[in-house]
Design a protein around this motif. Structure first.
Motif, PDB file in Angstrom:
ATOM      1  N   ILE A  17      75.954  22.366  92.636  1.00 35.91           N
ATOM      2  CA  ILE A  17      77.002  23.394  92.482  1.00 35.91           C
ATOM      3  C   ILE A  17      77.013  23.913  91.037  1.00 35.91           C
ATOM      4  O   ILE A  17      76.993  25.124  90.810  1.00 35.91           O
ATOM      5  N   LEU A  18      77.017  23.003  90.065  1.00 37.85           N
ATOM      6  CA  LEU A  18      77.052  23.415  88.655  1.00 37.85           C
ATOM      7  C   LEU A  18      75.801  24.214  88.274  1.00 37.85           C
ATOM      8  O   LEU A  18      75.895  25.245  87.605  1.00 37.85           O
ATOM      9  N   LEU A  19      74.640  23.736  88.731  1.00 40.62           N
ATOM     10  CA  LEU A  19      73.388  24.424  88.376  1.00 40.62           C
ATOM     11  C   LEU A  19      73.363  25.843  88.947  1.00 40.62           C
ATOM     12  O   LEU A  19      72.981  26.797  88.257  1.00 40.62           O
ATOM     13  N   ILE A  20      73.794  25.989  90.204  1.00 42.49           N
ATOM     14  CA  ILE A  20      73.771  27.317  90.842  1.00 42.49           C
ATOM     15  C   ILE A  20      74.796  28.244  90.170  1.00 42.49           C
ATOM     16  O   ILE A  20      74.470  29.383  89.820  1.00 42.49           O
ATOM     17  N   LEU A  24      73.559  31.547  88.136  1.00 41.10           N
ATOM     18  CA  LEU A  24      73.956  32.879  88.612  1.00 41.10           C
ATOM     19  C   LEU A  24      74.762  33.617  87.548  1.00 41.10           C
ATOM     20  O   LEU A  24      74.506  34.791  87.274  1.00 41.10           O
ATOM     21  N   THR A  25      75.730  32.925  86.943  1.00 38.02           N
ATOM     22  CA  THR A  25      76.555  33.568  85.914  1.00 38.02           C
ATOM     23  C   THR A  25      75.689  33.963  84.717  1.00 38.02           C
ATOM     24  O   THR A  25      75.836  35.064  84.177  1.00 38.02           O
ATOM     25  N   GLY A  26      74.785  33.081  84.333  1.00 39.36           N
ATOM     26  CA  GLY A  26      73.880  33.373  83.214  1.00 39.36           C
ATOM     27  C   GLY A  26      73.002  34.579  83.507  1.00 39.36           C
ATOM     28  O   GLY A  26      72.810  35.439  82.653  1.00 39.36           O
ATOM     29  N   ALA A  27      72.484  34.647  84.754  1.00 37.50           N
ATOM     30  CA  ALA A  27      71.626  35.783  85.134  1.00 37.50           C
ATOM     31  C   ALA A  27      72.421  37.085  85.095  1.00 37.50           C
ATOM     32  O   ALA A  27      71.939  38.101  84.585  1.00 37.50           O
ATOM     33  N   CYS A  70      77.838  28.902  80.147  1.00 38.06           N
ATOM     34  CA  CYS A  70      76.735  28.905  81.126  1.00 38.06           C
ATOM     35  C   CYS A  70      75.716  27.817  80.772  1.00 38.06           C
ATOM     36  O   CYS A  70      75.279  27.064  81.643  1.00 38.06           O
ATOM     37  N   GLY A  71      75.358  27.751  79.493  1.00 40.33           N
ATOM     38  CA  GLY A  71      74.387  26.749  79.039  1.00 40.33           C
ATOM     39  C   GLY A  71      74.878  25.337  79.320  1.00 40.33           C
ATOM     40  O   GLY A  71      74.134  24.494  79.827  1.00 40.33           O
ATOM     41  N   ILE A  72      76.165  25.086  79.008  1.00 42.27           N
ATOM     42  CA  ILE A  72      76.737  23.744  79.224  1.00 42.27           C
ATOM     43  C   ILE A  72      76.707  23.379  80.710  1.00 42.27           C
ATOM     44  O   ILE A  72      76.286  22.286  81.091  1.00 42.27           O
TER      45      ILE A  72
END
Lengths: 158, 66
Positions: A17-20, A24-27, A70-72
């Motif tokens: 969940i965190l990775l997705i 997505l937010t970073g993209a 996003c990075g965190i």
């Protein structure tokens, strides 16, 4: 042989969940750079150096926190996924885990080598940004793909 | 390393799943070993041989590449 630093399988779903969410937010942040909503806040920084402006070392600064968050989120999600045990973690899965780490290391540095040779100046900053996550992403992708295809093949046999 | 797990399973009439349960590994692991994609540890090889009531050398055989 037991591998060190492994955590419970329960952390896999929060990891995904965190990775997705982070990816997505970073993209979206990269695509809609100027129109993406900002989250401004005060943070303690070890160092902040700007071309135009004052450099700050070990002090409070105000900045847009979207990229930081996003990075965190990506790193925490990726770490949970990397170190969470499989439900039936056995020697074959541990072997797949180690071989995936070797593959990820090799592919990551091959890509970085190509980038070093062919990409310059500001474009290289993008390489550095994505390069922070490629090792982790290649490991997660390779490990889960090998397990998925092996599981699928095993289902066709009695 | 070659192995006769598939043949021995057929003789004993047990599935990959049953062999996996008896040896304490996943079905994926048995599948990978049977298809020569993974060489088991000595401990697992001994456990597999024990299920079939045979010695390890009767189930596993060194290949020319080994």
């Amino acid at each position: 042989m037991k591998l060190p630093l492994q955590i419970s399988n329960q952390w896999k779903i929060p990891g995904w969940i965190l990775l997705i969410i982070g990816s997505l937010t970073g993209a979206l942040k990269i695509i809609f750079e100027s129109s993406f909503p900002e989250i401004r806040g005060n943070v303690f920084a070890f160092a902040k150096d700007e071309i135009f402006g004052e450099a700050v070392y070990f002090g409070w600064i105000q900045t847009d926190l979207v990229a930081t968050l996003c990075g965190i989120v990506i790193i925490i999600g990726g770490l949970l996924l990397t170190f969470a045990r499989e439900k039936n973690e056995d020697e074959f899965i541990r072997h797949t885990r180690l071989s995936s780490l070797m593959w990820a290391f090799a592919v990551h540095y091959m890509l970085l080598l190509v980038a070093f040779i062919f990409i310059y100046n500001t474009s290289f900053l993008n390489v550095m940004t994505f390069g922070m996550f490629t090792l982790m992403i290649i490991f997660i992708a390779r490990f889960h793909l090998v397990l998925y295809f092996n599981k699928r093949k095993a289902l066709h046999e009695k | 390393m070659k192995n006769k797990i598939r043949i021995e399973r057929a003789i004993l009439d047990i599935t990959q799943e049953e062999l996996a349960q008896r040896t304490g590994v996943s079905r994926q692991t048995i599948h990978a070993i049977e298809n020569n994609k993974y060489i088991p540890s000595a401990v697992l090889a001994l456990k597999i041989a024990k299920v079939f009531g045979k010695s390890m050398e009767e189930i596993f055989e060194l290949d020319a590449d080994d």
